[in-house]
Design an enzyme around this catalytic site. Structure first.
Site, PDB file in Angstrom:
ATOM      1  CB  SER A  23      -1.007  -0.275   0.732  1.00 43.14           C
ATOM      2  OG  SER A  23      -0.519  -0.079   2.741  1.00 43.14           O
ATOM      3  CG  ASN A 111      -3.790  -4.832  12.850  1.00 38.45           C
ATOM      4  OD1 ASN A 111      -3.407  -4.559  11.788  1.00 38.45           O
ATOM      5  ND2 ASN A 111      -3.977  -6.130  13.172  1.00 38.45           N
ATOM      6  CB  THR A 156     -41.751  25.117  -8.453  1.00 39.28           C
ATOM      7  OG1 THR A 156     -42.569  25.285  -8.859  1.00 39.28           O
ATOM      8  CG2 THR A 156     -41.921  25.829  -7.138  1.00 39.28           C
ATOM      9  CG  HIS A 157     -42.572  21.834 -11.594  1.00 40.53           C
ATOM     10  ND1 HIS A 157     -42.907  20.189 -11.929  1.00 40.53           N
ATOM     11  CD2 HIS A 157     -43.055  22.441 -10.879  1.00 40.53           C
ATOM     12  CE1 HIS A 157     -44.080  20.258 -10.442  1.00 40.53           C
ATOM     13  NE2 HIS A 157     -43.852  21.768 -10.061  1.00 40.53           N
ATOM     14  CE  LYS A 284     -19.842  26.683 -26.444  1.00 32.70           C
ATOM     15  NZ  LYS A 284     -21.085  25.978 -26.269  1.00 32.70           N
ATOM     16  CG  ASN A 286     -17.425  26.539 -23.318  1.00 30.79           C
ATOM     17  OD1 ASN A 286     -19.151  26.562 -23.596  1.00 30.79           O
ATOM     18  ND2 ASN A 286     -16.811  25.670 -23.578  1.00 30.79           N
ATOM     19  CD  GLU A 291     -20.193  22.655 -18.444  1.00 28.15           C
ATOM     20  OE1 GLU A 291     -19.578  21.531 -18.898  1.00 28.15           O
ATOM     21  OE2 GLU A 291     -19.653  23.823 -18.945  1.00 28.15           O
ATOM     22  CE1 TYR A 318      -5.624  -3.393   8.085  1.00 35.02           C
ATOM     23  CE2 TYR A 318      -5.644  -5.568   7.875  1.00 35.02           C
ATOM     24  CZ  TYR A 318      -5.393  -4.244   8.142  1.00 35.02           C
ATOM     25  OH  TYR A 318      -4.837  -4.186   6.498  1.00 35.02           O
ATOM     26  CD  GLN A 323      -3.146  -2.424   2.146  1.00 31.87           C
ATOM     27  OE1 GLN A 323      -1.723  -2.717   2.730  1.00 31.87           O
ATOM     28  NE2 GLN A 323      -2.370  -3.101   0.938  1.00 31.87           N
ATOM     29  CE  LYS A 326      -4.329   2.701   4.822  1.00 27.84           C
ATOM     30  NZ  LYS A 326      -5.122   1.133   5.196  1.00 27.84           N
TER      31      LYS A 326
HETATM   32  N1  ARG Z   1      -1.015  -1.353   4.823  1.00 25.77           N
HETATM   33  C1  ARG Z   1      -2.092  -2.183   5.696  1.00 25.77           C
HETATM   34  C2  ARG Z   1      -3.472  -1.241   5.642  1.00 25.77           C
HETATM   35  O1  ARG Z   1      -3.441  -0.216   5.533  1.00 25.77           O
HETATM   36  C3  ARG Z   1      -1.629  -1.593   7.301  1.00 25.77           C
HETATM   37  C4  ARG Z   1      -2.056  -2.673   8.427  1.00 25.77           C
HETATM   38  C5  ARG Z   1      -1.296  -4.034   8.293  1.00 25.77           C
HETATM   39  N2  ARG Z   1      -1.772  -4.795   9.496  1.00 25.77           N
HETATM   40  C6  ARG Z   1      -2.041  -6.215   9.105  1.00 25.77           C
HETATM   41  N3  ARG Z   1      -2.147  -6.936   9.933  1.00 25.77           N
HETATM   42  N4  ARG Z   1      -1.099  -6.367   7.604  1.00 25.77           N
HETATM   43  O2  ARG Z   1      -4.092  -1.898   5.769  1.00 25.77           O
END
Ligand code: ARG
Length: 465
Positions: A23, A111, A156-157, A284, A286, A291, A318, A323, A326
Protein backbone atom coordinates in the site's frame (compact mmCIF):
# COMPACT_ATOMS: atom_id res chain seq x y z
CA UNK A 1 14.62 -8.68 0.46
CA UNK A 2 14.18 -9.24 4.19
CA UNK A 3 10.69 -8.80 5.60
CA UNK A 4 9.86 -7.74 9.12
CA UNK A 5 7.44 -10.62 9.44
CA UNK A 6 9.52 -13.29 7.67
CA UNK A 7 10.50 -15.31 10.78
CA UNK A 8 8.04 -18.15 10.18
CA UNK A 9 8.47 -18.17 6.40
CA UNK A 10 10.86 -20.38 4.48
CA UNK A 11 10.15 -19.12 0.96
CA UNK A 12 10.50 -15.57 -0.34
CA UNK A 13 7.40 -13.59 -1.41
CA UNK A 14 6.58 -13.63 -5.08
CA UNK A 15 6.97 -10.33 -6.86
CA UNK A 16 3.31 -10.48 -7.82
CA UNK A 17 2.35 -10.72 -4.16
CA UNK A 18 4.64 -7.89 -3.22
CA UNK A 19 2.94 -5.55 -5.64
CA UNK A 20 -0.55 -6.75 -4.89
CA UNK A 21 -0.13 -6.55 -1.15
CA UNK A 22 1.70 -3.25 -0.92
CA UNK A 23 0.00 0.00 0.00
CA UNK A 24 3.11 2.17 0.07
CA UNK A 25 2.20 3.74 -3.30
CA UNK A 26 -0.71 5.51 -1.63
CA UNK A 27 -0.38 5.27 2.14
CA UNK A 28 2.80 7.32 2.10
CA UNK A 29 0.36 10.23 2.14
CA UNK A 30 0.10 9.41 5.86
CA UNK A 31 3.80 9.83 6.62
CA UNK A 32 3.44 12.84 8.93
CA UNK A 33 0.78 11.12 10.98
CA UNK A 34 2.75 7.89 11.05
CA UNK A 35 5.86 9.64 12.32
CA UNK A 36 3.95 11.78 14.82
CA UNK A 37 2.27 8.61 16.10
CA UNK A 38 5.60 6.83 16.45
CA UNK A 39 7.20 9.75 18.28
CA UNK A 40 4.31 9.88 20.75
CA UNK A 41 4.44 6.11 21.18
CA UNK A 42 8.22 6.04 21.73
CA UNK A 43 8.15 8.83 24.26
CA UNK A 44 5.30 7.13 26.14
CA UNK A 45 7.35 3.86 26.13
CA UNK A 46 10.26 5.85 27.59
CA UNK A 47 8.11 7.53 30.26
CA UNK A 48 6.54 4.20 31.22
CA UNK A 49 9.97 2.58 31.59
CA UNK A 50 9.25 0.04 28.84
CA UNK A 51 12.31 1.31 26.96
CA UNK A 52 14.96 3.64 28.38
CA UNK A 53 14.71 7.40 28.05
CA UNK A 54 17.90 7.38 25.97
CA UNK A 55 16.41 4.85 23.59
CA UNK A 56 13.24 6.91 23.35
CA UNK A 57 15.17 10.04 22.51
CA UNK A 58 17.36 8.28 19.94
CA UNK A 59 14.18 6.95 18.30
CA UNK A 60 12.66 10.44 18.35
CA UNK A 61 15.65 12.04 16.61
CA UNK A 62 15.78 9.20 14.09
CA UNK A 63 12.12 9.72 13.28
CA UNK A 64 12.63 13.47 12.94
CA UNK A 65 15.44 12.82 10.50
CA UNK A 66 13.11 10.57 8.47
CA UNK A 67 10.47 13.29 8.44
CA UNK A 68 13.03 15.74 7.07
CA UNK A 69 14.21 13.22 4.47
CA UNK A 70 10.66 12.69 3.23
CA UNK A 71 9.91 16.43 3.21
CA UNK A 72 13.06 17.07 1.20
CA UNK A 73 12.26 14.30 -1.27
CA UNK A 74 15.32 12.31 -0.23
CA UNK A 75 13.49 9.30 1.15
CA UNK A 76 13.65 6.15 -0.94
CA UNK A 77 10.23 4.49 -1.31
CA UNK A 78 10.30 0.75 -2.01
CA UNK A 79 7.43 -1.57 -2.87
CA UNK A 80 9.19 -4.31 -0.92
CA UNK A 81 8.72 -2.29 2.28
CA UNK A 82 4.99 -2.83 1.79
CA UNK A 83 3.54 0.12 3.64
CA UNK A 84 4.33 3.45 5.29
CA UNK A 85 4.64 1.84 8.72
CA UNK A 86 7.32 -0.63 7.71
CA UNK A 87 9.10 1.84 5.46
CA UNK A 88 9.58 4.24 8.34
CA UNK A 89 10.52 1.54 10.83
CA UNK A 90 13.04 0.02 8.49
CA UNK A 91 14.71 3.35 7.84
CA UNK A 92 14.71 4.05 11.58
CA UNK A 93 16.73 0.88 12.19
CA UNK A 94 19.20 1.98 9.52
CA UNK A 95 19.65 5.30 11.32
CA UNK A 96 19.66 4.25 14.99
CA UNK A 97 20.62 0.62 14.60
CA UNK A 98 18.43 -2.49 14.85
CA UNK A 99 18.97 -2.85 18.57
CA UNK A 100 17.13 0.41 19.32
CA UNK A 101 15.01 0.74 16.18
CA UNK A 102 13.58 -2.71 16.83
CA UNK A 103 12.08 -1.50 20.12
CA UNK A 104 9.72 1.06 18.61
CA UNK A 105 7.07 -1.51 17.76
CA UNK A 106 6.82 -2.74 21.37
CA UNK A 107 3.18 -2.80 22.54
CA UNK A 108 1.93 -1.78 19.13
CA UNK A 109 0.67 -3.43 15.95
CA UNK A 110 0.27 -2.13 12.45
CA UNK A 111 -3.45 -2.56 13.06
CA UNK A 112 -3.64 0.20 15.65
CA UNK A 113 -0.92 2.12 13.84
CA UNK A 114 -2.83 2.34 10.58
CA UNK A 115 -6.07 3.10 12.41
CA UNK A 116 -4.27 5.93 14.20
CA UNK A 117 -2.58 7.40 11.13
CA UNK A 118 -5.69 7.32 9.03
CA UNK A 119 -7.94 8.68 11.76
CA UNK A 120 -5.56 11.54 12.49
CA UNK A 121 -5.40 12.40 8.79
CA UNK A 122 -9.20 12.34 8.51
CA UNK A 123 -9.66 14.48 11.62
CA UNK A 124 -7.27 17.09 10.23
CA UNK A 125 -9.14 17.09 6.92
CA UNK A 126 -12.49 17.48 8.72
CA UNK A 127 -11.05 20.69 10.14
CA UNK A 128 -9.49 21.96 6.92
CA UNK A 129 -12.66 21.32 4.98
CA UNK A 130 -14.87 22.97 7.58
CA UNK A 131 -12.72 26.12 7.59
CA UNK A 132 -12.95 26.28 3.80
CA UNK A 133 -16.71 25.85 3.89
CA UNK A 134 -16.91 28.81 6.28
CA UNK A 135 -15.07 30.90 3.69
CA UNK A 136 -17.55 29.84 1.05
CA UNK A 137 -20.43 30.80 3.34
CA UNK A 138 -18.83 34.21 3.91
CA UNK A 139 -18.60 34.82 0.19
CA UNK A 140 -22.22 33.81 -0.39
CA UNK A 141 -23.28 36.02 2.49
CA UNK A 142 -21.46 39.02 1.01
CA UNK A 143 -23.16 38.50 -2.33
CA UNK A 144 -26.51 38.12 -0.58
CA UNK A 145 -25.92 41.27 1.42
CA UNK A 146 -25.40 43.34 -1.69
CA UNK A 147 -28.31 41.75 -3.59
CA UNK A 148 -31.22 41.98 -1.16
CA UNK A 149 -33.03 44.16 -3.71
CA UNK A 150 -32.09 42.13 -6.79
CA UNK A 151 -35.39 40.64 -7.90
CA UNK A 152 -35.37 37.35 -9.75
CA UNK A 153 -37.92 34.66 -10.45
CA UNK A 154 -38.15 31.91 -7.88
CA UNK A 155 -38.78 28.61 -9.68
CA UNK A 156 -40.56 25.35 -9.21
CA UNK A 157 -40.31 22.75 -12.01
CA UNK A 158 -37.86 25.26 -13.51
CA UNK A 159 -40.92 27.41 -14.33
CA UNK A 160 -41.32 30.95 -13.03
CA UNK A 161 -43.16 30.71 -9.73
CA UNK A 162 -42.90 33.70 -7.39
CA UNK A 163 -40.59 36.71 -7.17
CA UNK A 164 -37.69 36.39 -4.76
CA UNK A 165 -34.38 38.20 -4.34
CA UNK A 166 -31.02 36.78 -5.30
CA UNK A 167 -30.17 37.13 -1.61
CA UNK A 168 -33.04 34.87 -0.64
CA UNK A 169 -32.10 32.29 -3.25
CA UNK A 170 -28.44 32.24 -2.18
CA UNK A 171 -29.40 32.07 1.47
CA UNK A 172 -30.97 28.69 0.73
CA UNK A 173 -27.46 27.51 -0.26
CA UNK A 174 -25.91 29.21 2.73
CA UNK A 175 -28.11 27.11 5.00
CA UNK A 176 -27.13 23.92 3.13
CA UNK A 177 -23.45 24.72 3.49
CA UNK A 178 -23.97 25.67 7.13
CA UNK A 179 -25.34 22.19 7.80
CA UNK A 180 -22.41 20.74 5.85
CA UNK A 181 -20.02 22.70 8.05
CA UNK A 182 -21.75 21.35 11.13
CA UNK A 183 -21.52 17.79 9.84
CA UNK A 184 -17.73 18.00 9.43
CA UNK A 185 -17.43 19.51 12.90
CA UNK A 186 -19.61 16.86 14.49
CA UNK A 187 -17.71 14.07 12.72
CA UNK A 188 -14.56 15.52 14.23
CA UNK A 189 -16.11 15.62 17.68
CA UNK A 190 -17.30 12.03 17.40
CA UNK A 191 -14.19 10.63 15.79
CA UNK A 192 -11.33 12.38 17.53
CA UNK A 193 -10.41 9.48 19.84
CA UNK A 194 -7.19 7.52 19.69
CA UNK A 195 -6.96 3.85 18.71
CA UNK A 196 -3.22 3.74 19.52
CA UNK A 197 -2.45 1.07 22.08
CA UNK A 198 -5.27 -1.18 20.89
CA UNK A 199 -2.33 -3.22 19.53
CA UNK A 200 -3.34 -6.12 17.27
CA UNK A 201 -6.89 -6.31 18.61
CA UNK A 202 -6.92 -7.05 22.32
CA UNK A 203 -4.57 -4.53 23.91
CA UNK A 204 -1.19 -5.43 25.37
CA UNK A 205 0.32 -6.81 28.55
CA UNK A 206 2.84 -3.93 28.60
CA UNK A 207 2.02 -1.13 31.00
CA UNK A 208 1.39 1.49 28.38
CA UNK A 209 -0.31 4.84 28.91
CA UNK A 210 -2.92 5.28 26.19
CA UNK A 211 -4.18 8.50 27.72
CA UNK A 212 -0.74 10.07 27.35
CA UNK A 213 -0.38 9.16 23.67
CA UNK A 214 -3.97 10.22 22.96
CA UNK A 215 -3.42 13.66 24.38
CA UNK A 216 0.06 14.09 22.89
CA UNK A 217 -1.48 13.42 19.47
CA UNK A 218 -4.36 15.87 19.90
CA UNK A 219 -7.12 13.32 20.55
CA UNK A 220 -9.72 13.84 23.26
CA UNK A 221 -9.10 10.42 24.83
CA UNK A 222 -8.24 6.83 23.89
CA UNK A 223 -11.00 4.70 22.30
CA UNK A 224 -12.51 2.57 25.01
CA UNK A 225 -12.48 -0.83 23.33
CA UNK A 226 -9.33 -2.09 21.63
CA UNK A 227 -11.20 -4.31 19.20
CA UNK A 228 -13.34 -1.37 18.13
CA UNK A 229 -10.16 0.71 17.95
CA UNK A 230 -8.67 -1.43 15.19
CA UNK A 231 -11.91 -2.38 13.40
CA UNK A 232 -13.77 0.90 13.21
CA UNK A 233 -13.77 2.93 9.99
CA UNK A 234 -16.88 5.00 10.70
CA UNK A 235 -14.75 8.14 10.72
CA UNK A 236 -13.70 7.45 7.12
CA UNK A 237 -17.26 6.70 6.06
CA UNK A 238 -18.48 9.85 7.74
CA UNK A 239 -16.08 12.11 5.92
CA UNK A 240 -16.99 10.37 2.64
CA UNK A 241 -20.67 10.92 3.36
CA UNK A 242 -20.14 14.53 4.45
CA UNK A 243 -18.18 15.17 1.27
CA UNK A 244 -20.87 13.50 -0.84
CA UNK A 245 -23.60 15.60 0.69
CA UNK A 246 -21.55 18.75 0.24
CA UNK A 247 -21.07 17.85 -3.41
CA UNK A 248 -24.78 17.18 -3.83
CA UNK A 249 -25.43 20.74 -2.62
CA UNK A 250 -22.58 22.23 -4.63
CA UNK A 251 -23.75 20.41 -7.76
CA UNK A 252 -27.17 22.03 -7.43
CA UNK A 253 -25.58 25.47 -7.09
CA UNK A 254 -23.28 24.73 -10.01
CA UNK A 255 -26.18 23.56 -12.15
CA UNK A 256 -27.85 26.91 -11.48
CA UNK A 257 -24.66 28.82 -12.26
CA UNK A 258 -24.47 26.93 -15.54
CA UNK A 259 -28.08 27.78 -16.38
CA UNK A 260 -27.73 31.38 -15.22
CA UNK A 261 -24.66 31.93 -17.37
CA UNK A 262 -26.45 30.76 -20.54
CA UNK A 263 -27.79 33.32 -23.04
CA UNK A 264 -31.29 32.14 -22.20
CA UNK A 265 -30.95 33.33 -18.60
CA UNK A 266 -28.12 35.87 -18.65
CA UNK A 267 -28.27 36.26 -14.87
CA UNK A 268 -24.56 35.89 -14.26
CA UNK A 269 -21.25 36.50 -15.99
CA UNK A 270 -18.57 34.17 -14.72
CA UNK A 271 -15.24 35.98 -14.86
CA UNK A 272 -12.80 35.11 -17.65
CA UNK A 273 -10.36 33.86 -15.04
CA UNK A 274 -12.76 31.05 -14.18
CA UNK A 275 -14.17 30.29 -17.64
CA UNK A 276 -12.75 28.33 -20.53
CA UNK A 277 -12.93 28.68 -24.28
CA UNK A 278 -13.71 26.26 -27.07
CA UNK A 279 -11.03 24.92 -29.39
CA UNK A 280 -13.29 25.41 -32.40
CA UNK A 281 -15.96 28.01 -31.60
CA UNK A 282 -14.21 31.34 -30.99
CA UNK A 283 -17.25 32.98 -29.38
CA UNK A 284 -17.61 30.40 -26.63
CA UNK A 285 -17.12 30.97 -22.92
CA UNK A 286 -17.82 27.81 -21.00
CA UNK A 287 -18.59 27.30 -17.31
CA UNK A 288 -16.19 24.34 -17.00
CA UNK A 289 -15.49 24.92 -13.32
CA UNK A 290 -19.15 24.57 -12.39
CA UNK A 291 -19.50 21.54 -14.66
CA UNK A 292 -16.46 19.85 -13.17
CA UNK A 293 -17.70 20.34 -9.63
CA UNK A 294 -21.06 18.89 -10.71
CA UNK A 295 -19.12 16.00 -12.28
CA UNK A 296 -16.90 15.34 -9.28
CA UNK A 297 -20.06 14.65 -7.30
CA UNK A 298 -20.12 11.30 -9.07
CA UNK A 299 -16.71 10.25 -7.82
CA UNK A 300 -17.56 11.40 -4.28
CA UNK A 301 -20.62 9.13 -4.26
CA UNK A 302 -18.56 6.31 -5.78
CA UNK A 303 -15.93 6.53 -3.05
CA UNK A 304 -18.63 6.43 -0.37
CA UNK A 305 -20.34 3.41 -1.92
CA UNK A 306 -16.97 1.73 -2.37
CA UNK A 307 -15.99 1.88 1.29
CA UNK A 308 -19.48 1.06 2.58
CA UNK A 309 -19.24 -2.08 0.49
CA UNK A 310 -15.69 -2.94 1.61
CA UNK A 311 -16.75 -2.75 5.27
CA UNK A 312 -19.97 -4.71 4.87
CA UNK A 313 -19.95 -8.05 6.64
CA UNK A 314 -16.28 -7.91 7.72
CA UNK A 315 -15.76 -10.09 10.76
CA UNK A 316 -13.87 -8.32 13.56
CA UNK A 317 -11.14 -7.25 13.90
CA UNK A 318 -8.64 -6.13 11.22
CA UNK A 319 -8.91 -7.65 7.75
CA UNK A 320 -6.70 -6.76 4.85
CA UNK A 321 -9.81 -5.65 2.96
CA UNK A 322 -9.51 -2.53 5.06
CA UNK A 323 -6.40 -1.47 3.20
CA UNK A 324 -8.91 -0.49 0.50
CA UNK A 325 -10.20 2.28 2.78
CA UNK A 326 -7.65 4.95 1.95
CA UNK A 327 -7.52 5.80 -1.75
CA UNK A 328 -11.18 6.79 -2.00
CA UNK A 329 -10.85 9.04 1.03
CA UNK A 330 -7.70 10.70 -0.33
CA UNK A 331 -9.48 11.19 -3.62
CA UNK A 332 -12.66 12.67 -2.14
CA UNK A 333 -10.71 14.93 0.22
CA UNK A 334 -8.62 16.28 -2.64
CA UNK A 335 -11.73 16.79 -4.76
CA UNK A 336 -13.61 18.74 -2.10
CA UNK A 337 -10.66 20.93 -1.08
CA UNK A 338 -9.99 21.89 -4.69
CA UNK A 339 -13.67 22.36 -5.46
CA UNK A 340 -14.52 24.58 -2.49
CA UNK A 341 -11.49 26.77 -3.13
CA UNK A 342 -12.28 27.36 -6.79
CA UNK A 343 -16.04 27.66 -6.26
CA UNK A 344 -15.33 30.36 -3.71
CA UNK A 345 -13.12 32.32 -6.11
CA UNK A 346 -15.50 31.86 -9.02
CA UNK A 347 -18.37 33.27 -6.95
CA UNK A 348 -16.30 36.18 -5.65
CA UNK A 349 -15.40 37.27 -9.17
CA UNK A 350 -18.77 36.63 -10.86
CA UNK A 351 -21.04 39.53 -11.84
CA UNK A 352 -24.77 39.22 -11.37
CA UNK A 353 -26.91 40.98 -13.95
CA UNK A 354 -29.74 42.60 -11.98
CA UNK A 355 -31.38 43.97 -15.14
CA UNK A 356 -31.75 40.56 -16.74
CA UNK A 357 -32.97 39.02 -13.53
CA UNK A 358 -35.57 41.74 -13.18
CA UNK A 359 -36.81 41.42 -16.74
CA UNK A 360 -37.11 37.66 -16.31
CA UNK A 361 -39.21 38.37 -13.24
CA UNK A 362 -41.54 40.43 -15.42
CA UNK A 363 -42.38 37.36 -17.46
CA UNK A 364 -44.57 34.55 -16.25
CA UNK A 365 -47.13 36.43 -14.10
CA UNK A 366 -45.23 35.87 -10.89
CA UNK A 367 -47.66 37.87 -8.77
CA UNK A 368 -50.69 35.78 -9.72
CA UNK A 369 -50.83 34.18 -6.28
CA UNK A 370 -50.91 37.68 -4.81
CA UNK A 371 -54.00 38.62 -6.80
CA UNK A 372 -55.75 35.49 -5.59
CA UNK A 373 -54.65 36.23 -2.01
CA UNK A 374 -55.98 39.82 -2.40
CA UNK A 375 -59.40 38.52 -3.39
CA UNK A 376 -59.40 36.12 -0.43
CA UNK A 377 -58.15 38.57 2.17
CA UNK A 378 -59.77 41.83 1.07
CA UNK A 379 -62.93 40.62 -0.64
CA UNK A 380 -63.84 37.45 1.21
CA UNK A 381 -63.71 35.33 -1.97
CA UNK A 382 -63.12 31.59 -1.43
CA UNK A 383 -59.57 30.64 -2.49
CA UNK A 384 -60.74 28.22 -5.18
CA UNK A 385 -62.87 30.92 -6.84
CA UNK A 386 -60.10 33.51 -6.40
CA UNK A 387 -57.73 31.07 -8.15
CA UNK A 388 -60.20 30.80 -11.05
CA UNK A 389 -60.68 34.58 -11.39
CA UNK A 390 -56.92 35.11 -11.32
CA UNK A 391 -56.54 32.47 -14.00
CA UNK A 392 -58.86 34.54 -16.19
CA UNK A 393 -56.76 37.65 -15.52
CA UNK A 394 -53.60 35.78 -16.51
CA UNK A 395 -55.26 34.68 -19.75
CA UNK A 396 -56.32 38.29 -20.44
CA UNK A 397 -52.77 39.50 -19.76
CA UNK A 398 -51.44 36.88 -22.18
CA UNK A 399 -53.88 38.10 -24.84
CA UNK A 400 -52.74 41.68 -24.23
CA UNK A 401 -49.12 40.58 -24.48
CA UNK A 402 -48.35 41.79 -20.94
CA UNK A 403 -47.32 40.46 -17.60
CA UNK A 404 -50.05 40.36 -14.98
CA UNK A 405 -48.12 42.97 -12.97
CA UNK A 406 -48.46 45.39 -15.90
CA UNK A 407 -52.27 45.20 -16.22
CA UNK A 408 -54.22 48.39 -15.54
CA UNK A 409 -56.97 48.76 -12.92
CA UNK A 410 -59.63 49.02 -15.66
CA UNK A 411 -58.48 45.91 -17.48
CA UNK A 412 -58.63 43.89 -14.27
CA UNK A 413 -61.95 45.35 -13.17
CA UNK A 414 -63.41 44.29 -16.51
CA UNK A 415 -62.72 40.68 -15.63
CA UNK A 416 -64.21 40.74 -12.15
CA UNK A 417 -65.56 43.82 -10.45
CA UNK A 418 -64.23 42.72 -7.09
CA UNK A 419 -60.74 43.50 -8.37
CA UNK A 420 -60.73 47.11 -7.16
CA UNK A 421 -57.83 49.49 -7.96
CA UNK A 422 -56.22 48.81 -4.56
CA UNK A 423 -55.37 45.37 -5.98
CA UNK A 424 -52.59 46.97 -8.03
CA UNK A 425 -50.50 47.54 -4.93
CA UNK A 426 -50.39 43.77 -4.46
CA UNK A 427 -49.47 42.99 -8.03
CA UNK A 428 -46.13 44.77 -8.13
CA UNK A 429 -43.29 42.25 -8.07
CA UNK A 430 -41.42 43.83 -5.17
CA UNK A 431 -44.70 44.11 -3.24
CA UNK A 432 -45.39 40.46 -3.99
CA UNK A 433 -41.99 39.47 -2.61
CA UNK A 434 -42.27 41.72 0.41
CA UNK A 435 -45.70 40.37 1.25
CA UNK A 436 -44.07 37.04 2.15
CA UNK A 437 -43.22 38.10 5.65
CA UNK A 438 -43.85 34.70 7.19
CA UNK A 439 -40.87 33.42 9.20
CA UNK A 440 -38.23 32.30 6.70
CA UNK A 441 -40.11 33.92 3.81
CA UNK A 442 -38.74 35.91 0.86
CA UNK A 443 -39.67 39.43 2.06
CA UNK A 444 -36.85 41.94 2.41
CA UNK A 445 -37.37 42.07 6.16
CA UNK A 446 -37.24 38.31 6.49
CA UNK A 447 -34.13 38.14 4.28
CA UNK A 448 -32.39 40.77 6.42
CA UNK A 449 -33.23 38.71 9.49
CA UNK A 450 -31.76 35.60 7.85
CA UNK A 451 -28.59 37.47 6.91
CA UNK A 452 -28.26 38.80 10.47
CA UNK A 453 -28.75 35.32 11.89
CA UNK A 454 -26.07 33.78 9.67
CA UNK A 455 -23.75 36.69 10.42
CA UNK A 456 -24.16 36.13 14.14
CA UNK A 457 -23.48 32.42 13.71
CA UNK A 458 -20.39 33.17 11.62
CA UNK A 459 -19.12 35.56 14.29
CA UNK A 460 -19.38 32.82 16.90
CA UNK A 461 -17.67 30.25 14.64
CA UNK A 462 -14.81 32.48 13.56
CA UNK A 463 -13.89 33.16 17.16
CA UNK A 464 -13.89 29.46 18.06
CA UNK A 465 -11.63 28.20 15.27
N1 ARG B 1 -1.10 -1.45 4.98
C1 ARG B 1 -2.05 -1.92 5.92
C2 ARG B 1 -3.38 -1.20 5.73
O1 ARG B 1 -3.38 -0.21 5.09
C3 ARG B 1 -1.57 -1.69 7.30
C4 ARG B 1 -2.10 -2.65 8.32
C5 ARG B 1 -1.59 -4.00 8.07
N2 ARG B 1 -1.92 -4.89 9.12
C6 ARG B 1 -1.79 -6.20 8.96
N3 ARG B 1 -2.12 -6.93 9.96
N4 ARG B 1 -1.41 -6.72 7.84
O2 ARG B 1 -4.42 -1.62 6.17
Amino acid sequence: MKKMWEGRFSEASSELLERFNASIMFDRELYEDDIAGSIAHASMLGDAGIITKDEASAIKSGLEQILAEINEGKFEWKIADEDIHMSVEKRLSEIVGKEIGGKLHTARSRNDQVALDFRRFVMRKNREISVQILNLIKTLLEISNSHTDALMPGYTHLQHAQPVSLAFHLLAYIYMFKRDYERFVSSFERGNFSPLGSAALAGTPHRINRHATASALGFYAPMENAMDGVSDRDFALEILFNISLFFMHASRLCEELILWSSSEFGFIAISDAYSTGSSIMPQKKNPDVAELIRGKTGRAYGNLMGLLTVMKGLALAYNKDMQEDKEGVFDSVKAILESVAILNEMLKTAKFNKKNMLSATERGHLSATDLADFLVREKGVAFREAHFITGKCVAAAERAGKDLSQMSAEELRGIDERITPDALAFLGLKASMDARKSFGGASSSSVLAQIASVQKWLGEKSSSI
